[in-house]
Design an enzyme around this catalytic site. Structure first.
Site, short mmCIF file in Angstrom:
data_model
loop_
_atom_site.label_atom_id
_atom_site.label_comp_id
_atom_site.label_asym_id
_atom_site.label_seq_id
_atom_site.Cartn_x
_atom_site.Cartn_y
_atom_site.Cartn_z
N ALA A 1 -13.03 16.71 -11.68
CA ALA A 1 -13.82 16.39 -12.69
C ALA A 1 -13.54 15.20 -13.49
O ALA A 1 -12.41 15.21 -14.05
CB ALA A 1 -14.12 17.56 -13.77
N SER A 2 -14.34 14.15 -13.45
CA SER A 2 -14.07 12.83 -13.96
C SER A 2 -13.80 12.84 -15.50
O SER A 2 -14.20 13.80 -16.13
CB SER A 2 -14.92 11.90 -13.61
OG SER A 2 -15.03 11.81 -12.20
N MET A 3 -13.14 11.91 -16.07
CA MET A 3 -12.75 11.84 -17.68
C MET A 3 -14.22 12.00 -18.24
O MET A 3 -15.13 11.01 -17.68
CB MET A 3 -11.91 10.72 -17.79
CG MET A 3 -10.67 10.77 -17.55
SD MET A 3 -9.74 9.19 -17.95
CE MET A 3 -10.11 8.91 -19.64
#
Length: 392
Positions: A100-102
């Protein structure tokens, strides 16, 4: 439909406010970020990734729900899969392969996508499904197609989207091929790093449409976000926006074992010389000079084995032949030892690229861009598409 809890709502509001203050999140996306919190899409075990140290720390919802929630709403990337799903256990695996990206990266990419109501969007790399959910909330499910190569990741994302009451089309296919059944698209957004823009993405994007992708060369693991606009002739061109860091498209990962044949023994028949270039001048993982060298020195893979800040050995391998170079840097010594072998003098090319970058005032990344032909070939340029990046 799973609605955010009151606690989720407060945490989501706080995250949205911080992203608005930073400029990553624009007002038209704020309500979507509040309505579609990242926590709804995360598994019960995640690994919070520290980009400064490169360490991943396991966080279990069952064992420490408060720490898990803090991680869910923190502006940090979270690893959700290791080793293409072969990993088991709590400790980190060898290679992170889904995440899950920033939130700040997600928000800024959606801002850069410059969408309007009624557009059709293709997402490459569904992952947890959060980005697809944000898109579907803004555009409606019928306007969004998301593709994911991993069957288990696909299922988890579909389940999460269903719980959230969102219905983009999620397809389990190799992202290289896009999804022609849903084309043409007004926007294509890749949430995986690529080393080549697949021709299928160009074919499936309308003239005037935009492809937003983390792109880089095999010179390093670095990615830079490129914003390509489709032309009527089937090509696309556009500038780099900023450095980002994404997991790579599986089909385009570099197999380092291929270089074992380059050097049967070291140094072998290599030519030996010296250089006054320092290890620091080659740049670290976040510096644009390293990326620019990759633009200038084509088809070259590069890795550094560091002993300390000033010493170590830098390796360069030609992707098309068995040419190679190695440079040994010694702490406290002004000269480094250079070894070069094969038809390409790779280190000489690297030095020319460094001189060019210095002579041009160490230009920032956003002054560079690429043109992608319909066959997928990439042509870097400096400041304008007609200024091809050729280093003499």
């Amino acid at each position: 439909m799973t609605l955010p809890s009151e606690q989720d709502g407060r945490a989501g509001d706080e995250l949205a406010r911080s992203l608005l203050d930073s400029g990553a999140l624009t007002p038209e996306w704020a309500e979507t970020f509040r309505a579609v919190p990242r926590a709804l899409f995360l598994p019960d075990l995640v690994w919070s990734y520290d980009m400064a140290t490169g360490r991943s720390v396991p966080v279990s919802r069952a064992e420490d729900p408060q720490a898990w929630e803090r991680s869910a709403y923190a502006n940090v990337p979270l690893v959700t899969q290791w080793d293409d799903g072969r990993h088991t256990g709590v400790e980190p695996g060898a290679v992170p392969t889904s995440s899950a990206s920033m939130p700040s990266v997600v928000a800024a990419m959606l801002r850069d996508l410059d969408m309007t109501e009624g557009m059709r969007v293709l997402e490459i790399g569904t992952g947890t499904g959060w980005n697809a959910g944000l898109l579907a909330h803004r555009l409606g499910g019928s306007g969004v197609v998301s593709v994911e190569i991993d069957p288990s990741v696909t299922k988890q994302a579909r389940d999460a989207l269903k719980r959230a009451g969102l219905s983009p089309e999620v397809v389990n296919v190799d992202g290289r091929h896009g999804w022609p059944e849903g084309a043409p698209y007004d926007r294509v957004i890749a949430t995986v790093g690529v080393r080549a823009i697949p021709p299928a993405w160009l074919e499936q994007t309308r003239p005037g449409g935009i492809i937003l992708a983390p792109w880089g060369t095999h010179h390093s693991d670095q990615d830079a976000l490129v914003r390509l606009t489709m032309a009527d002739d089937g090509s696309a061109r556009g500038p780099f926006l900023r450095m980002v860091e994404f997991m790579k498209l599986r089909a385009q990962r570099l197999d380092w074992n291929r270089f074992a044949r380059h050097i049967p023994e070291f140094p072998g028949d290599a030519d030996v010389s010296s250089t006054r270039v320092t290890l620091a001048e080659l740049g670290d993982r976040y510096e644009s000079v390293r990326f620019v060298i990759g633009l200038c020195v084509s088809d070259c893979a590069h890795v550094v084995n560091r002993s300390d800040e000033e010493s170590g050995k830098a390796w360069f391998f030609d992707l098309a032949s068995r040419s190679w170079a190695a440079v040994e840097f010694h702490s406290g010594k002004p000269d480094a030892t250079v070894y070069q072998s094969g038809s390409r003098s790779l280190w000489d090319e690297v030095e020319r690229a460094l001189r060019w970058w210095t002579d041009h005032g160490e230009p920032s990344l956003d002054r560079f861009g690429v043109t992608v032909r319909p066959d997928g070939s990439v042509h870097p340029w400096f400041e304008a598409p007609e200024n091809g990046l050729t280093i003499g």
